[in-house]
Design a protein around this motif. Structure first.
Motif, PDB file in Angstrom:
ATOM      1  N   GLN A   1      -1.615   7.687  -1.986  1.00 28.05           N
ATOM      2  CA  GLN A   1      -2.296   6.657  -2.759  1.00 28.05           C
ATOM      3  C   GLN A   1      -3.734   7.054  -3.111  1.00 28.05           C
ATOM      4  OE1 GLN A   1      -1.573   2.559  -1.433  1.00 28.05           O
ATOM      5  NE2 GLN A   1       0.095   3.327  -0.159  1.00 28.05           N
TER       6      GLN A   1
ATOM      7  N   ASP B   1      -5.098   6.269  -6.709  1.00 30.07           N
ATOM      8  CA  ASP B   1      -5.385   4.836  -6.874  1.00 30.07           C
ATOM      9  C   ASP B   1      -6.702   4.470  -6.200  1.00 30.07           C
ATOM     10  OD1 ASP B   1      -3.080   4.388  -8.293  1.00 30.07           O
ATOM     11  OD2 ASP B   1      -1.926   3.659  -6.573  1.00 30.07           O
TER      12      ASP B   1
ATOM     13  N   LYS C   1       3.276  -0.619   0.726  1.00 27.51           N
ATOM     14  CA  LYS C   1       3.590  -1.304  -0.520  1.00 27.51           C
ATOM     15  C   LYS C   1       5.063  -1.086  -0.862  1.00 27.51           C
ATOM     16  CE  LYS C   1       0.786   0.630  -3.407  1.00 27.51           C
ATOM     17  NZ  LYS C   1       0.022   0.857  -4.648  1.00 27.51           N
TER      18      LYS C   1
ATOM     19  N   TYR D   1      -5.997   5.987   4.939  1.00 22.70           N
ATOM     20  CA  TYR D   1      -4.972   5.471   4.034  1.00 22.70           C
ATOM     21  C   TYR D   1      -3.921   6.551   3.806  1.00 22.70           C
ATOM     22  CZ  TYR D   1      -4.438   1.220   1.209  1.00 22.70           C
ATOM     23  OH  TYR D   1      -4.043  -0.009   0.750  1.00 22.70           O
TER      24      TYR D   1
END
Length: 241
Positions: free
Chosen positions: A166, A169, A120, A162
């Motif tokens: 993050q 989130d 991102k 991942y």
């Protein structure tokens, strides 16, 4: 190793010259870690299948698995089909060009597994296919959980890897879509390094009796040798282990 060279595992080989994203540690860890040890037929969806690595690792581990691999990249779909057709599990794996959002299924999946795009707000390359494979524009965390909820049976599992940064989130979005954390392994190079990735298992609609959270180290603390746990996890795949 040349990035276009065929990658040989113990029981299958993977070409990767047509794929934007090449075979890496993330996919190998996830394919070896996902819990597929069921004695019954297991319907599995591999989201962003790339070269077909995770689909083939699962098929090797479970002879009852019925696997569909999907990818939005033409080269990856072609590559995965070639790799699957050249393996011993061509009848167990179906490869399709599709996004997760577009998938329609007559069966409820037992397992969804994804090594998804997760970059991102980072500089994009000039190659559109590599961008779609690496960035969340095509599959956000919200999309992943929302569509997994649509396709999984109650009690079905979502497995993913991942970036560790993050994680908060992920917790929030999972809760919004009725997913409960089952297992979490924070992945570090060794005990002296901070975690960079996290392996996660979520259960849809069914809360587990206990949640397992443990670190995972790829290398030994004071050498570049693989850790005992990494060897145990991946020994059925790496030809050098």
């Amino acid at each position: 190793m040349n990035k276009y060279q065929k990658f040989d595992f113990k029981k299958f080989s993977l070409g990767q010259e047509k794929c934007a994203m090449k075979i890496g540690t993330d996919g190998i860890l996830l394919g070896a870690w996902v819990d597929v040890n069921s004695p019954a037929t297991v319907n599995i969806l591999d989201v962003g299948c790339g070269s077909g690595l995770i689909s083939l690792m699962i098929a090797q581990r479970n002879p009852y698995a019925n696997i569909k691999g999907i990818d939005i990249e033409d080269g990856a779909v072609e590559q995965a089909k070639d790799n699957v057709d050249g393996s011993s599990w061509a009848k167990a794996i179906q490869i399709e060009k599709s996004s997760l959002q577009e998938v329609k299924s007559d069966v409820e999946y037992d397992i969804i597994v994804s090594n998804p795009p997760f970059f991102k707000n980072s500089l994009k390359s000039d190659a559109d296919e590599r961008n779609s494979a690496r960035h969340t524009d095509t599959l956000s965390l919200s999309d992943l959980f929302q569509n997994s909820a649509r396709l999984l049976k109650s009690g079905g599992k979502l497995f993913m890897i991942y970036p560790f940064d993050q994680l908060e989130d992920i917790y929030k979005i999972a809760a919004l879509h009725d997913f409960y954390l089952v297992k979490q392994r924070t992945v570090s190079h060794n005990v002296n390094k901070s975690p960079k990735r996290v392996l996660l298992s979520f259960s849809y609609q069914q809360k587990p009796e206990k949640v397992i959270k443990k670190p995972f180290y790829i290398r030994q603390p004071h050498s570049n040798e693989y850790s005992d746990e990494y060897i145990e996890l991946t020994k059925d795949f790496h030809p050098f282990l």
